[in-house]
Design an enzyme around this catalytic site. Sequence first.
Site, PDB file in Angstrom:
ATOM      1  CB  ALA A  71     -52.551   2.489  15.564  1.00  0.00           C
ATOM      2  CE  LYS A  72     -49.667  -2.791  21.002  1.00  0.00           C
ATOM      3  NZ  LYS A  72     -50.860  -3.208  21.764  1.00  0.00           N
TER       4      LYS A  72
END
Length: 431
Positions: free
Chosen positions: A120-121
């Site tokens: 994720a980011k």
Amino acid sequence: MSTVTPVTVAPQAITLDQEINPWEAQSARFDFAARKLDLDEGLWKLLRSPSRELIVHFPVPMDDGRIELFTGFRVQHSIARGPCKGGIRYSPEVTLEEVRALASWMTWKCAVVNIPFGGAKGGVICDPKKMSQGEIERMTRRYTSEISDFIGPEKDVPAPDMNTNEQTMAWIMDTYSMHARRTVTSVVTGKPLNVGGSRGRIEATGRGVMVACDESLRYVGKPIEGCRVIIQGFGNVGSNAARLMMEHGYTIVGIAEMEGGLYNSAGIDVHQLIEYKYRNNSVLGFPGADPSPADELLITDCDILIPAATENVITSRNAEKIKARIIVEGANGPTTAVADEILSEKRVFIVPDILANAGGVTASYFEWVQDRQGYFWKEAVVNEQLETILRDSFDDVVRYAEAHNVNNRIAAYMLAIDRVAFTIRQRGIYA
Ligand code: NAD
């Protein structure tokens, strides 16, 4: 030295803008590796795109009484192998496309080192240099509140990235905990020690870079003694790698920073340079080395080049001139796909970012485990476990490269995609 056939990962004619576009860079490597793996078309489509993308627009009261509206993102690429994991960056340049690329990279990075996370980011479009601490804290807390249904110890675990730090993580942890009505330390990693942080986390990425250098030398049959190293970036990753490597017997001959560089063929005393930068807020003027243009240092003669600053610094413009025989990517995305091809033809041994800088996420995994156990490890245990995982992962990647006759970057992608695809096949598709 590996006798690997050069591979073509780059489209034939692209502009520099396309060359440095993070989504294009990620996709070019992914597509090439997926093709090599003969990946099923459905899984290809699934893994090429993120699983969920959240865009939030939220208000923050500023110090002068105005209400400012900020835009933030959280992209979850894959939860196949476990909760998502990935940093949050604050920058005026953050875009959804960039965050999407970085989220995919996190999936591959976690899979390369075989830790039970997906990728994720997150990011918020803002300029923290123009904001007070109070404004940054209020923005962080409101952003956390906006994404709080999305994150959690078993869902998605953020961490620091560009312009976010231990303090930011402490605010996120506190805000999430206030909503949960209990203290949930394992919702983020990269926290200060006394709020559930892990020993060894701060220098973990630099330590991992050193392990990648040690293993590369072992692989090509060269000694550490006399090995000349140039490092771009003297921040968290670069300065820790430089210090640990000097202590380990490497000769750090060059340091390239934003404002200029330093060179000393006899070796730079990194302890003194860290102290100098701390006092002067710059490496410039350091008496223990000669000044040298930062760009020149990337193409100066050395044995190992460590780009540990930012993305897209090795491109079609300078790849041909690089003299280092080994490149260990401390930064994320420092080499473009076009430059990769040039370096591959020059037989440069590259340890790709998703392996070379995975020490950070590996230590984050340890932090998450310790928080969930409520039991904290000694620093020596963290370092030993970290080194074991990274040495094993290096071995996995170079063996995979040999077996499939591809370079290390493509091998790392293939290995990661293979692991994620295998898990998805085992879990099956819920319908
Ligand atoms: P940092 O902000 O602490 O340090 C970066 C340093 O690079 C700064 O000193 C900056 O002045 C310098 N710099 C920036 N652009 C430059 C340029 N064009 N030329 C020369 N110097 C330049 O950041 P960091 O945490 O050390 O991260 C560096 C890179 O490593 C980033 O790509 C980051 O995404 C990646 N990374 C960091 C970690 C981590 O644990 N910190 C983990 C994985 C990957």
